[in-house]
Design a protein around this motif. Sequence first.
Motif, PDB file in Angstrom:
ATOM      1  N   SER A 169       4.408  -5.227   0.941  1.00 50.64           N
ATOM      2  CA  SER A 169       3.615  -5.970  -0.044  1.00 50.64           C
ATOM      3  C   SER A 169       4.060  -7.421   0.004  1.00 50.64           C
ATOM      4  N   ALA A 170       3.358  -8.255  -0.753  1.00 49.91           N
ATOM      5  CA  ALA A 170       3.763  -9.656  -0.873  1.00 49.91           C
ATOM      6  C   ALA A 170       5.045  -9.742  -1.700  1.00 49.91           C
TER       7      ALA A 170
ATOM      8  N   THR B 274       1.210 -12.432  -5.294  1.00 47.52           N
ATOM      9  CA  THR B 274      -0.239 -12.221  -5.412  1.00 47.52           C
ATOM     10  C   THR B 274      -0.759 -12.787  -6.736  1.00 47.52           C
TER      11      THR B 274
ATOM     12  N   GLU C 100       1.081 -11.124   2.099  1.00 48.94           N
ATOM     13  CA  GLU C 100       1.663 -10.068   2.930  1.00 48.94           C
ATOM     14  C   GLU C 100       2.016 -10.592   4.327  1.00 48.94           C
TER      15      GLU C 100
ATOM     16  N   TYR D 191      -2.228  -4.168   2.240  1.00 49.04           N
ATOM     17  CA  TYR D 191      -3.238  -4.678   1.299  1.00 49.04           C
ATOM     18  C   TYR D 191      -4.454  -5.303   1.970  1.00 49.04           C
TER      19      TYR D 191
ATOM     20  N   ARG E   2      -5.856  -4.253  -6.079  1.00 47.49           N
ATOM     21  CA  ARG E   2      -4.456  -4.477  -6.456  1.00 47.49           C
ATOM     22  C   ARG E   2      -3.618  -3.221  -6.203  1.00 47.49           C
ATOM     23  N   GLY E   3      -2.415  -3.480  -5.734  1.00 42.17           N
ATOM     24  CA  GLY E   3      -1.537  -2.361  -5.399  1.00 42.17           C
ATOM     25  C   GLY E   3      -1.921  -1.696  -4.087  1.00 42.17           C
ATOM     26  N   GLY E   4      -2.786  -2.364  -3.313  1.00 38.07           N
ATOM     27  CA  GLY E   4      -3.379  -1.747  -2.128  1.00 38.07           C
ATOM     28  C   GLY E   4      -2.448  -1.495  -0.955  1.00 38.07           C
ATOM     29  N   SER E   5      -1.237  -2.029  -0.986  1.00 38.84           N
ATOM     30  CA  SER E   5      -0.326  -1.760   0.133  1.00 38.84           C
ATOM     31  C   SER E   5       0.051  -0.284   0.207  1.00 38.84           C
ATOM     32  N   ASP E   6       0.059   0.389  -0.946  1.00 36.48           N
ATOM     33  CA  ASP E   6       0.308   1.842  -0.929  1.00 36.48           C
ATOM     34  C   ASP E   6      -0.757   2.525  -0.087  1.00 36.48           C
TER      35      ASP E   6
HETATM   36  N1  ASP Z   1       0.332  -7.655  -3.143  1.00 35.16           N
HETATM   37  C1  ASP Z   1      -0.755  -6.844  -3.590  1.00 35.16           C
HETATM   38  C2  ASP Z   1      -0.745  -6.758  -5.107  1.00 35.16           C
HETATM   39  O1  ASP Z   1       0.132  -7.305  -5.739  1.00 35.16           O
HETATM   40  C3  ASP Z   1      -0.755  -5.494  -2.959  1.00 35.16           C
HETATM   41  C4  ASP Z   1       0.423  -4.626  -3.323  1.00 35.16           C
HETATM   42  O2  ASP Z   1       1.397  -5.073  -3.891  1.00 35.16           O
HETATM   43  O3  ASP Z   1       0.375  -3.441  -3.004  1.00 35.16           O
HETATM   44  O4  ASP Z   1      -1.614  -6.157  -5.670  1.00 35.16           O
END
Ligand code: ASP
Length: 414
Positions: free
Chosen positions: A44-45, A50, A77, A139, A153-157
């Motif tokens: 992730s970043a 982000t 990222e 992401y 958001r949270g897309g790296s998972d």
């Molecule tokens: N950097 C992105 C976010 O903050 C993706 C992630 O963290 O998974 O949403």
Amino acid sequence: MAKKKLIVQKYGGSSVGNVDKLKNVADRVAACAKEGNNVVVVVSAMGDTTDELIELAEQINAYPSEREMDMLVSTGEQISSSLLAMALHRKDYDAISLTGLQVGILTDKYHTKAKILRIETKRIKKELNKNKIVIVAGYQGITDEMEITTLGRGGSDLSAVALAVALKADVCEIYTDVDGIYTADPRIITDARKIECIAFDEMLELAANGAQVIQTRAVEVAKKYNLPLHVRSSFEKKEGTIIMNKNANIEDPLVSGVALTEDEAKVTLCNVSDTPGIAAKVFNELANENINIDMIVQNVSRLKTTDISFTVLKSSLRNAVKKSMELAKKIGSGEVIVDEDIAKISVVGVGMKSHSGVAARCFSLLAKNKINIEMISTSEISISCVLKKSEGKKALKVLHAGFELESKKGSNKK
Ligand code: ASP
Ligand code: MG
């Protein structure tokens, strides 16, 4: 010689939040490679990058174009992945960072919430065959027109899970700043217990109802492909929580976890005529606006009219209220009441499938503690109640203790 294992590791923003943390991640990745594994890392970043980029954009333009937003936020990222590669080079490990474009993470064209369509594995395999550690910027993806997209958001998972599926990885590890999934948010419930193994469905319910450790869509994809996930801490060695396919078993605890969310608001349409087609009209119009409705309650009517209440995320409240007011006029109903002062608590467990009385026990626990329930909804494995916001944390404690979820002496110390 035994075949090399392929391990996908994902490190979240808090795990790569500064230079020291990045070096710590490099140590962990290096150790995994040294054990003789092929390693693909998704990052992730760094920290709140982000959020900061989004704020920056808003200072320039309150309504930035979604394409340009993706151009902007995807850089976060790229920074963390290249820095991690440099940290590994410094330790004399061969590593290469790749963007979504370079890997070939193909998505649809819906900027800021794109869906992954396909992942090319050729480039990653080529680099692994050269004995390199491959670091992929999470992401982000690319459309067939070479436009950069992001996955929500949270897309790296999701990036990690999708890569693990595409590469047929042996293991998919999600590293974060907590050491696993707990029976409740340990910041609120100090004696919450770490869960060793949780079913995909339970995790989905917990994530949808306030647990923030892992992105819901990532769990959905893992479930679809039956890919077990290991959620664990990037700062400790001990095992975390395995999320996997588990059949309901008579031995299961009734309840696996409780969750609290304060992100929703309640909207009530008063004095709606009790005739066929009204609910369809209301919820169709809201759906057309892309407003996601969570709970719905319609009272039984006595005088040919009834009240319909529903909950929505606060982020779409303004839109939902505007639409509801227009609707009220159109269908000739009464006033629209908004209540932002609510909390929702959810009790989740696959054990409920084979036991009755869980709902009754939940309501009794709340009643005994004089907590009023405003709305109720249930699924096969969950019960959710809307309460006054000021009672949310208390309710969480009461239910956590009432279903005996707290740690048995020493059982959470491994
Ligand atoms: N950097 C992105 C976010 O903050 C993706 C992630 O963290 O998974 O949403
Ligand atoms: Mg993040």
